[in-house]
Structure formats: structure tokens, C-alpha cells
Design a protein around this motif. Structure first.
Motif, PDB file in Angstrom:
ATOM      1  N   PRO A 101       0.835  -1.218   0.000  1.00  0.00           N
ATOM      2  CA  PRO A 101       0.000   0.000   0.000  1.00  0.00           C
ATOM      3  C   PRO A 101       0.860   1.255   0.000  1.00  0.00           C
ATOM      4  CG  PRO A 101       0.077  -0.989   2.185  1.00  0.00           C
ATOM      5  CD  PRO A 101       0.833  -1.920   1.275  1.00  0.00           C
ATOM      6  N   LEU A 104       3.706   2.618   3.197  1.00  0.00           N
ATOM      7  CA  LEU A 104       3.634   1.413   4.050  1.00  0.00           C
ATOM      8  C   LEU A 104       4.144   1.691   5.467  1.00  0.00           C
ATOM      9  CD1 LEU A 104       3.224  -1.698   4.329  1.00  0.00           C
ATOM     10  CD2 LEU A 104       5.590  -1.943   3.628  1.00  0.00           C
ATOM     11  N   THR A 107       1.843   3.872   7.445  1.00  0.00           N
ATOM     12  CA  THR A 107       0.615   3.120   7.708  1.00  0.00           C
ATOM     13  C   THR A 107       0.796   2.202   8.917  1.00  0.00           C
ATOM     14  OG1 THR A 107       0.129   3.117   5.366  1.00  0.00           O
ATOM     15  CG2 THR A 107      -1.034   1.489   6.681  1.00  0.00           C
ATOM     16  N   VAL A 108       1.927   1.504   8.937  1.00  0.00           N
ATOM     17  CA  VAL A 108       2.162   0.559  10.020  1.00  0.00           C
ATOM     18  C   VAL A 108       2.373   1.296  11.336  1.00  0.00           C
ATOM     19  CG1 VAL A 108       3.769  -1.199  10.863  1.00  0.00           C
ATOM     20  CG2 VAL A 108       3.074  -1.219   8.485  1.00  0.00           C
ATOM     21  N   ARG A 112      -2.886   2.857  10.447  1.00  0.00           N
ATOM     22  CA  ARG A 112      -3.983   3.091   9.485  1.00  0.00           C
ATOM     23  C   ARG A 112      -4.313   1.794   8.780  1.00  0.00           C
ATOM     24  NH1 ARG A 112      -1.006   7.928   7.545  1.00  0.00           N
ATOM     25  NH2 ARG A 112      -0.512   6.703   5.702  1.00  0.00           N
ATOM     26  N   ARG A 113      -5.572   1.661   8.352  1.00  0.00           N
ATOM     27  CA  ARG A 113      -5.971   0.425   7.661  1.00  0.00           C
ATOM     28  C   ARG A 113      -5.502   0.485   6.202  1.00  0.00           C
ATOM     29  NH1 ARG A 113     -10.285  -2.108   9.993  1.00  0.00           N
ATOM     30  NH2 ARG A 113      -9.622  -3.870   8.717  1.00  0.00           N
ATOM     31  N   ALA A 114      -4.917  -0.589   5.748  1.00  0.00           N
ATOM     32  CA  ALA A 114      -4.484  -0.664   4.338  1.00  0.00           C
ATOM     33  C   ALA A 114      -4.417  -2.119   3.906  1.00  0.00           C
ATOM     34  CB  ALA A 114      -3.127  -0.008   4.178  1.00  0.00           C
ATOM     35  N   GLU A 115      -4.285  -2.308   2.617  1.00  0.00           N
ATOM     36  CA  GLU A 115      -4.334  -3.664   2.076  1.00  0.00           C
ATOM     37  C   GLU A 115      -3.063  -3.997   1.290  1.00  0.00           C
ATOM     38  OE1 GLU A 115      -7.557  -4.575  -0.733  1.00  0.00           O
ATOM     39  OE2 GLU A 115      -8.418  -5.704   0.945  1.00  0.00           O
ATOM     40  N   VAL A 116      -2.529  -5.173   1.532  1.00  0.00           N
ATOM     41  CA  VAL A 116      -1.449  -5.684   0.703  1.00  0.00           C
ATOM     42  C   VAL A 116      -2.110  -6.621  -0.296  1.00  0.00           C
ATOM     43  CG1 VAL A 116       0.575  -7.200   0.671  1.00  0.00           C
ATOM     44  CG2 VAL A 116       0.312  -5.517   2.501  1.00  0.00           C
ATOM     45  N   VAL A 117      -1.904  -6.356  -1.587  1.00  0.00           N
ATOM     46  CA  VAL A 117      -2.598  -7.160  -2.606  1.00  0.00           C
ATOM     47  C   VAL A 117      -1.619  -8.146  -3.245  1.00  0.00           C
ATOM     48  CG1 VAL A 117      -3.955  -7.083  -4.746  1.00  0.00           C
ATOM     49  CG2 VAL A 117      -4.154  -5.239  -3.073  1.00  0.00           C
ATOM     50  N   VAL A 118      -2.024  -9.397  -3.280  1.00  0.00           N
ATOM     51  CA  VAL A 118      -1.204 -10.395  -3.971  1.00  0.00           C
ATOM     52  C   VAL A 118      -1.861 -10.651  -5.329  1.00  0.00           C
ATOM     53  CG1 VAL A 118      -0.329 -12.761  -3.961  1.00  0.00           C
ATOM     54  CG2 VAL A 118      -0.463 -11.483  -1.825  1.00  0.00           C
ATOM     55  N   VAL A 139       3.096  -9.686   6.602  1.00  0.00           N
ATOM     56  CA  VAL A 139       2.091  -8.768   7.147  1.00  0.00           C
ATOM     57  C   VAL A 139       1.827  -9.068   8.628  1.00  0.00           C
ATOM     58  CG1 VAL A 139      -0.402  -8.349   7.032  1.00  0.00           C
ATOM     59  CG2 VAL A 139       0.982  -8.125   4.988  1.00  0.00           C
TER      60      VAL A 139
ATOM     61  N   THR B 194      -8.720  -6.387  14.189  1.00  0.00           N
ATOM     62  CA  THR B 194      -8.771  -5.393  13.101  1.00  0.00           C
ATOM     63  C   THR B 194      -7.383  -4.809  12.913  1.00  0.00           C
ATOM     64  OG1 THR B 194      -9.438  -3.772  14.748  1.00  0.00           O
ATOM     65  CG2 THR B 194     -11.187  -4.730  13.385  1.00  0.00           C
ATOM     66  N   PRO B 195      -6.442  -5.633  12.416  1.00  0.00           N
ATOM     67  CA  PRO B 195      -5.062  -5.154  12.268  1.00  0.00           C
ATOM     68  C   PRO B 195      -4.967  -4.115  11.160  1.00  0.00           C
ATOM     69  CG  PRO B 195      -5.305  -7.289  11.238  1.00  0.00           C
ATOM     70  CD  PRO B 195      -6.614  -6.982  11.882  1.00  0.00           C
ATOM     71  N   PRO B 196      -3.901  -3.292  11.194  1.00  0.00           N
ATOM     72  CA  PRO B 196      -3.785  -2.261  10.153  1.00  0.00           C
ATOM     73  C   PRO B 196      -3.655  -2.842   8.746  1.00  0.00           C
ATOM     74  CG  PRO B 196      -1.818  -2.313  11.578  1.00  0.00           C
ATOM     75  CD  PRO B 196      -2.848  -3.182  12.215  1.00  0.00           C
ATOM     76  N   LEU B 197      -2.874  -3.905   8.622  1.00  0.00           N
ATOM     77  CA  LEU B 197      -2.650  -4.444   7.272  1.00  0.00           C
ATOM     78  C   LEU B 197      -3.411  -5.755   7.075  1.00  0.00           C
ATOM     79  CD1 LEU B 197       1.209  -4.000   6.808  1.00  0.00           C
ATOM     80  CD2 LEU B 197      -0.600  -2.681   5.716  1.00  0.00           C
ATOM     81  N   THR B 198      -4.023  -5.880   5.918  1.00  0.00           N
ATOM     82  CA  THR B 198      -4.654  -7.160   5.559  1.00  0.00           C
ATOM     83  C   THR B 198      -4.125  -7.583   4.187  1.00  0.00           C
ATOM     84  OG1 THR B 198      -6.499  -5.891   4.694  1.00  0.00           O
ATOM     85  CG2 THR B 198      -6.823  -6.901   6.858  1.00  0.00           C
ATOM     86  N   VAL B 199      -4.279  -8.864   3.894  1.00  0.00           N
ATOM     87  CA  VAL B 199      -3.806  -9.387   2.596  1.00  0.00           C
ATOM     88  C   VAL B 199      -5.025  -9.791   1.768  1.00  0.00           C
ATOM     89  CG1 VAL B 199      -2.484 -11.194   1.431  1.00  0.00           C
ATOM     90  CG2 VAL B 199      -1.647 -10.254   3.586  1.00  0.00           C
ATOM     91  N   SER B 200      -5.073  -9.320   0.541  1.00  0.00           N
ATOM     92  CA  SER B 200      -6.138  -9.804  -0.342  1.00  0.00           C
ATOM     93  C   SER B 200      -5.488 -10.362  -1.608  1.00  0.00           C
ATOM     94  CB  SER B 200      -7.108  -8.672  -0.693  1.00  0.00           C
ATOM     95  OG  SER B 200      -6.455  -7.748  -1.508  1.00  0.00           O
ATOM     96  N   VAL B 201      -6.209 -11.259  -2.255  1.00  0.00           N
ATOM     97  CA  VAL B 201      -5.660 -11.884  -3.457  1.00  0.00           C
ATOM     98  C   VAL B 201      -6.477 -11.470  -4.667  1.00  0.00           C
ATOM     99  CG1 VAL B 201      -5.155 -14.077  -4.615  1.00  0.00           C
ATOM    100  CG2 VAL B 201      -4.810 -13.867  -2.160  1.00  0.00           C
ATOM    101  N   GLU B 202      -5.785 -11.022  -5.689  1.00  0.00           N
ATOM    102  CA  GLU B 202      -6.476 -10.662  -6.941  1.00  0.00           C
ATOM    103  C   GLU B 202      -5.985 -11.615  -8.026  1.00  0.00           C
ATOM    104  OE1 GLU B 202      -6.606  -6.979 -10.052  1.00  0.00           O
ATOM    105  OE2 GLU B 202      -6.023  -6.528  -7.998  1.00  0.00           O
TER     106      GLU B 202
END
Lengths: 395, 410
Positions: A101, A104, A107-108, A112-118, A139, B194-202
Motif C-alpha cells: 500500500p 507502508l 501506515t504501520v 492506518r488500515r491498508a491492504e497488501v494485494v497479492v 504482514v 482489526t489489524p492495520p494491514l490485511t492481505v487480499s488476493v487478486e
């Protein structure tokens, strides 16, 4: 004329036929070698190469890439731009990419809420799954550090109130402290796998293929009963003082001798070519081989007795062998199948034969360790033999 | 041209008259697709929602203290794991035995001094036994790691509070440390879910999970279709040997038929059967196993056609070279099975070493499977699979030229 003359003649004919030798020995050995090439040796799975993209400065992305790769040679993470990463994964050039994101680090630290995209290539499910696992671990480490340091920060701020200078000082200290403290956690999980020698895929599949191709060879041997009739040699034989029981006995004897030679040769060849150790009890190996030979030859003869032509034996028999091999785990590791499937496998000859050889190879079981398999296989052989002999003599 | 079509039509009628041929062309591939689909899915092969799956974990709790109970409560709270408790002083050894003998997939042993050591700030390890033959322990271990990570963060609450307080204001009193620890633990509890970072898969392609319920069949269906087109195609080489053996080829040449027509017809009928078989298997895959074959019917036809042409060429070549039906049968089996294994039809090439992947592309199967991945998984179209199609056509041309040169009537 005694049965052993017929058996001996059949055996000599079969052993002189180069095609039989291909089916008996070359094919199982070749397939075992291919499987060994695919999964054995030191090279193992090829390197998992993936891309890491984000809007951070290049050195931060490189650090994240190194963190994701866990310093292992098995993983190769390279920094890239998001568009390049998308292009490479979509084209199937890389199995996956990790998109970090924006900001980074901030954010950490700030939580703050954020997303790591695979980004994953659906055609590369295994490697992209590994990258996803790496991203989740990366993560999880960042989250733990973030939550711990923010927990301490917020609690102190609530306790005494923090001046701007104190906030800066504490913020700079806490994240590094939390990261270091979590490097060596108090509570760990130590994993222990079942005590057994490292699985050599060739040692696993050599007996599987040996059993499957033993059945195929036995089919070609059993169908000679029909071929003799179709070619008229059976009628000629019956003009001599030969009882039908002698003919059937001779056929079975020839098949059994061929099966014994095949399975023992495969055991020997796999030891010499692939270094497979079949346990420390030669008696158990020979007993298991001879029992398996009895089972395969009797079953093939039963199929021949239930069919009317050599072509029918070929068709019905090949289908029977393939289905039993599929269900019984001669073509894939049955241990990974769902429970119901594993239960169904116990009704097949292949399952018990493979199970006995596996006990010898992986658990160094002696005769006492494979008695159950021997009893089941010999029981199957006896039932198949009696049925086949009755039907063939009556016909 | 008419003679080519006549010979082709005749061969197909002969094949259609043989009822067992349908079993080999269609029945066996469907059975293989089913079994391998289940094998690849790692479950029932059907519509599996990972959120609904619960795994069992055998537990030997040897610790009389309160912290092991807290650990087990945390595991139960996840609602992902069913605990199977073992009792008695030998529970640890029993847990090991159950896993080693394959009766249980995984087991957790909590050591006797777990609570005492954790309370005194010492390091302590939980013992996790896993059966290497099962995949379930991976998921169980993931859940366990999550809980352990949280316990570790909570365990650092007092230390963190002390270090931070000392940094700013000097050593805290024990009462202050207790109060601050409670505050930090409270924060961790509230923030953990509700952690700050989450992992999503695309997924970049057509195979979004919602589109494809049966992931196992998504691989097994194309792979088995290719394998049986190859296996049956090569087995047809036997028919050419039989035609020579029964001298029907010789008789055919007494008629006003050119050699080229006979050879072309032999390619053509094999090619038509391969296309028929592939089409029916694609339809069965879609209707019975829910396989999404991608959005490019043109690409699919091109790949199967190029592969079918290569197989037809190899089949005629084998039939021309083999001296007896048994020889043709053995060679067909050796070629079909080894090409299937090498080309990634039995397992994905991505998990094999680099040298194996190269070897997999020396045979047509590796290229055909690459094209299938591109069409079926990535949703690519004909332009993207043209390199694979051209390569398969090159194989077809090479086999056909060799077959034409080797073709003989006696």
C-alpha cells in the motif's frame, strides 16, 4: 503331458517377446525415473520468482522484497512498478506479485488500515499460493509490531499525556523495540514430523508402477488362453492326451512364473538404478513379491475366464487394471485422498500390494510387519484362482 | 479427394461399430478426470467454502497451570479447530503415536512447565506433531501461529510499558507497570481482530473462485482430455499394423487409389476422431464437472486441432514403423504415458525443477498444456496462444513428413 511343460513353454515364449519385456520392465522403470526427475534429487521445486511493487522509495521496496523472500534462496523477490507487475503476472511470466500500500511505513506506525494485494496467476496455483503465504507472514510480523508499539504508546499517552517532543522520542523508539522484541518470541511452536526417512518419490512410486504393470503383463499372458483357441492350437493340443485341468494349470503356472520373475526383476532393477532400499529382510521382500505375483496372475486369469475372446480380455482387463490402479493408489499418493476414497481403496488388490511394499521400504518391516497384507493378498489370490479354474475347466 | 473421404468415412464407420471404442474414447477419460479432480482439489472436489471447514487437533495438555487452559480457550474461540483432548500421564507419548501411525493428522503437546515458565518470563516451546502425508495440519498450524503471535505480543506488554516509561520518565513503580500492562493488553485485545494491514488476493484471469467451484477439475479436465487424445490416437497405430497384416492395404492399392490419398485418409480419420473426442470431453467437462474452459472457443479449437494433428502424424508414423500389433501397443503406451508425465498432464510443471520444465517442452504435450493454462486459467484468446499452436503444428508437420516417408503397405 504335465502342466509344467505348458507353463514352461508359455514362459519361454513370453520372455523371448521383446514387447513383453518393454511392458514388464522398461515402462515401469521409465516412469519411475521420470517421477524421480520431477520430484526427486536435490534441485526440488524451481525457484519461486515474484515481484514486489509499491509507492515507497526504491530502497524500502527492496527491503520489503528481501523481507518477503525471508533470505531464502528458494524465493527471488524483485522490485517493480505496479503496472509492470500486473503485466508480468497477467502474461504468465511471473506466478505472483505483491503490491504494497501507499506509505507502508507510515501506515504501520500510525496503525492506518491498508491492504497488501497479492496478484496471482491462476495457472500457477502452487507458486502463487506460496507467495500469498509469504505475504501473510510478512504482514503478520508488521501487524504484531504495529499493535504492540501503538498499544504501549496509547497507554502511556493516556497515563501521563505526552508532549510533542515525548511523542517523537517514543515513536522513534517503540517500533524498533517491538520489532527486535518479537524477533525472539517467548512462546514458539516446534514442529515435529512423524519419524520416518525422507520420502523418496521413486521409492514410493517404484512399487506402485511395479504392481500396475505386473497386472498389465499378466493380462497379456492370461489372454493367450483365448488366443490359443482362436489360432486353433488349443484344439490341436486337445487331440493329445491332455486334460483340461492340466491345460489350465499349465497356463496359470506360466503366468505365475512370469509374474514372479517380473516383480523380482523390478525390485532388483530399482535397487540398482535408483538405489531404493527394500528393507533389511530379504525373506519379507521375496514373500511379498511372490504373494503379489500370485494375486496378479490369479486376477488376470479370472478376467480371462469371465471373457470370451482375447479382445474382450484386453478391453475388460485394461479397464479393470486402470480403475483398480486409480482407486488403489498406483498412480497417485492415496494418502492425500479424502477419507471415503481411502476406505474404498482397501477393496483393491493394488492398495494391499502397494501397502505391503511401502511397509518394507519406508518402515523396514519384516515378515511380521506385513502379515496383514500377505493374508489379504493371498486370500484374494485363492478366491480368484478357484473361480477362474472352475470357470475355465467347465468351459 | 473423393477416395480420401471414402477411406476416412470407412475407417470411422469401423470404429463406430466397435462399442468398446466409446468406452476408451470417453468413459475412461471421464473416470480419470473425476479421480484426478478429487486428488487436485484436496477435498471432495466440489464446491468447498474454506470458511466452513473445521479441522481436528489432538491435544495433550501436560501443564497443570492456568495458562495452558487460556491457550486452549483461545484456540476454541477461533471456531476453526475442534480439540480432541487426551488424558493421562502418557498423553504426550500417545499423541506422538497417534500421528506417527496415521490415526490423527496433527497433535499439540503443551509441556508440563508451560505456565510456570511463561509466568517467569522464560522461553517455552509447544510441540506440534504433524503427519507429512496430510494437508490439514498446514491450516491447523496457521491458526495456531496466529494465536501464539498474539500471546507473544500480550506477553511483551509489561516489558514494553517499562521500557517506554523508563525512556521518558525514569523507572516506574510496580503498581504503574501493572496498570500500564493492563492498558496495553486491553489495546492488543481490541486491535488484534482489526489489524492495520490485511492481505487480499487478486487473480488475474477468469478463474475467480466464485466462477469456478471445482478447482481440481479445472486442471484435471484439460489435462486428461489431452492425455486421452494422445493415448487413443497412438493406440490407433495398431489399426495400421493390422491393415498391413491382413493385407487390406495391399488390396486397397490394387484399386485406382493413389498412395498419397491413402496416407492422407489415415491422417484425416485419426484427426477427426481426435476432434470428436476432444469436443465431447470439453462438453462433459463443462456440464458434469463445472469446468470453465475460458472465453475463447476459437483458441480452444485451434489448440485441440494442432495437438490432434500432431498426434495423428505420430500415430501414422508409429503404425508405419511398428512390425507387430504388440510392438505398436507397447510403443504407444511408452510414448503416451511418458509424454503425459513430461508435459505436465499428471502434475503442474511449475512444481518441477527447471531442467524438467525444459524437457517437458521437447514433446508436444508441454506446449499443449501451456496453451490450455493460458486459455482456461488466464482467459487468454487465440492471439496469445498462437506461439503454442504454431509449435504444435511444427510437431505435426515433422511427424507427418516422417510418417509419409516410412509408410508402407507390407
Amino acid at each position: 503331458m504335465r502342466a509344467h511343460y505348458i507353463g514352461w513353454k508359455d514362459l519361454r515364449i513370453r520372455l523371448r517377446d521383446r514387447n513383453t519385456l518393454v511392458l514388464m520392465l522398461l515402462l515401469p522403470v521409465a516412469l519411475t525415473a521420470i517421477i524421480g526427475f520431477a520430484f526427486g534429487g536435490d534441485s526440488g521445486i524451481s525457484t519461486v520468482e515474484f515481484l514486489v511493487a509499491g509507492t515507497e522509495e526504491d530502497d524500502l521496496i527492496s527491503q520489503a522484497a528481501a523481507g518477503l523472500g525471508s533470505g531464502s534462496e528458494m524465493f527471488q523477490a524483485e522490485p517493480a512498478t505496479e503496472s509492470a507487475a500486473r503485466e508480468a503476472v497477467a502474461a504468465g511470466e511471473k506466478p505472483a506479485a505483491v503490491i504494497l500500500p501507499e506509505d507502508l511505513t507510515e501506515t504501520v506506525i500510525e496503525g492506518r488500515r491498508a491492504e497488501v494485494v497479492v496478484l496471482s496467476d491462476p495457472a500457477s496455483r502452487i507458486k502463487s499460493g506460496i507467495v500469498r503465504e509469504l505475504a501473510e507472514r510478512f504482514v503478520a510480523r508488521l501487524n504484531a509490531g504495529s499493535i504492540l508499539s501503538r498499544g504501549v504508546f496509547e497507554t502511556l499517552a493516556e497515563e501521563r499525556g505526552l508532549s510533542e517532543a515525548e511523542q517523537r522520542r517514543l515513536g522513534g523508539f517503540l517500533f524498533g523495540w517491538a520489532r527486535d522484541a518479537l524477533e525472539e518470541p517467548r512462546l514458539t511452536v516446534e514442529q515435529r514430523q512423524a519419524e520416518r526417512q525422507e520420502i523418496d518419490v521413486r521409492a514410493y512410486f517404484a512399487p506402485s508402477f511395479a504392481v500396475m504393470f505386473l497386472l498389465f503383463t499378466m493380462l497379456t499372458s492370461a489372454k493367450t488362453i483365448h488366443e490359443e483357441r482362436e489360432a486353433g492350437t488349443y484344439s490341436r493340443l486337445m487331440t493329445a492326451p491332455v486334460a483340461r485341468t492340466t491345460f489350465v494349470g499349465g497356463k496359470l503356472l506360466g503366468s505365475y512364473l512370469l509374474a514372479s520373475i517380473q516383480i523380482l526383476l523390478l525390485v532388483l532393477l530399482s535397487s540398482l538404478l535408483f538405489g531404493i532400499r527394500w528393507g533389511s529382510s530379504p525373506i519379507a521382500v521375496v514373500a511379498m513379491s511372490l504373494a503379489t505375483a500370485a494375486g496378479a496372475s490369479s486376477l488376470a486369469l479370472l478376467i480371462a475366464s469371465l471373457t470370451r475372446t482375447s479382445r474382450q480380455t484386453d478391453n475388460v482387463g485394461t479397464a479393470f487394471v486402470l480403475i483398480m490402479s486409480l482407486l488403489g493408489g498406483s498412480m497417485w499418493p492415496i494418502e492425500q485422498a479424502p477419507e471415503g476414497f481411502r476406505s474404498a481403496a482397501r477393496f483393491t488388490f493394488n492398495y494391499w500390494a502397494h501397502s505391503g511394499f511401502k511397509e518394507l521400504v519406508f518402515n523396514d518391516a519384516g515378515l511380521a510387519g506385513i502379515w496383514q497384507e500377505l493374508v489379504v493378498i493371498l486370500g484374494m489370490s485363492a478366491v480368484a484362482f478357484v473361480l477362474a479354474a472352475t470357470l475355465l475347466v467347465r468351459r | 479427394m473423393r477416395s480420401v473421404l471414402s477411406i476416412t468415412w470407412l475407417n470411422m464407420r469401423l470404429l463406430a461399430a466397435d462399442r468398446s471404442a466409446f468406452f476408451w474414447l470417453l468413459g475412461m477419460p471421464v473416470a480419470f478426470t473425476f479421480v484426478f479432480g478429487i486428488a487436485f482439489s484436496g477435498g471432495g472436489g466440489g464446491d468447498v467454502d474454506p470458511d466452513e471447514i473445521r479441522y481436528a487437533l489432538t491435544v495433550a495438555d501436560l501443564d497443570p497451570g492456568p495458562l495452558s487452559d487460556e491457550l486452549l480457550e483461545r484456540i476454541e474461540e477461533t471456531d476453526e479447530i475442534d480439540l480432541l483432548m487426551l488424558e493421562g500421564p502418557d498423553a504426550g507419548e500417545e499423541a506422538r503415536r497417534l500421528v506417527d501411525e496415521g490415526e490423527r493428522s496433527s497433535a499439540l503437546v503443551i509441556p508440563p512447565d508451560f505456565s510456570a515458565r511463561l509466568a517467569s518470563g522464560e522461553r517455552v516451546a509447544l510441540l506440534f506433531h504433524r503427519n507429512p502425508d496430510r494437508t490439514n495440519p498446514q491450516a491447523t498450524r496457521r491458526t495456531l501461529d496466529r494465536i501464539v503471535a498474539r500471546l507473544n505480543v500480550e506477553a511483551l506488554a509489561a516489558e514494553g510499558a517499562t521500557e517506554a516509561y523508563s525512556l521518558l520518565w525514569g523507572d516506574p513503580t510496580p503498581g504503574t507497570v501493572r496498570r500500564l500492562s493492563v492498558g496495553v493488553e486491553q489495546f492488543v485485545r481490541e486491535s488484534w481482530e482489526t489489524p492495520p494491514l490485511t492481505v487480499s488476493v487478486e487473480r488475474l484471469g477468469r478463474s475467480e473462485p466464485s466462477d469456478v467451484p471445482a478447482m481440481g477439475f479445472q486442471h484435471s479436465s484439460p489435462a486428461i482430455a489431452l492425455m486421452y487424445v494422445l493415448l487413443n490416437g497412438l493406440m490407433f497405430s495398431i489399426m495400421l499394423v493390422e491393415e498391413r497384416r491382413f493385407r487390406t492395404l495391399n488390396r486397397l492399392f490394387t484399386a485406382p487409389v493413389r498412395r498419397a490419398s491413402v496416407i492422407t485418409a489415415n491422417f484425416l480419420w485419426r484427426f477427426v476422431v481426435a476432434m470428436f473426442q476432444a469436443s465431447v470431453l470439453v462438453v462433459i467437462g463443462a456440464l458434469v464437472f463445472g469446468v470453465d474452459w475460458g472465453g475463447s472457443p476459437g483458441g480452444l479449437v485451434a489448440v485441440f486441432a494442432a495437438f490432434g494433428a500432431a498426434v495423428s502424424g505420430l500415430s501414422v508414423l508409429l503404425g508405419s514403423v511398428a512390425r507387430t500389433t504388440r510392438q505398436a501397443q507397447s510403443a504407444a503406451l511408452v510414448l503416451a504415458l511418458s509424454m503425459s508425465a513430461l508435459g505436465g498432464l499428471w502434475w503442474p510443471l511449475e512444481i518441477t525443477p527447471r531442467a524438467y520444465q525444459i524437457a517437458g517442452h521437447v514433446v508436444p504435450t508441454g506446449w499443449a498444456m501451456d496453451a490450455m493454462h493460458a486459455l482456461v486459467s488466464r482467459g487468454h484468446g487465440l492471439p496469445e496462444v498462437l506461439p503454442e499452436v504454431w509449435t504444435l503444428l511444427a510437431f505435426a508437420a515433422a511427424f507427418s513428413v516422417a510418417a509419409t516417408l516410412a509408410f508402407r503397405s507390407e
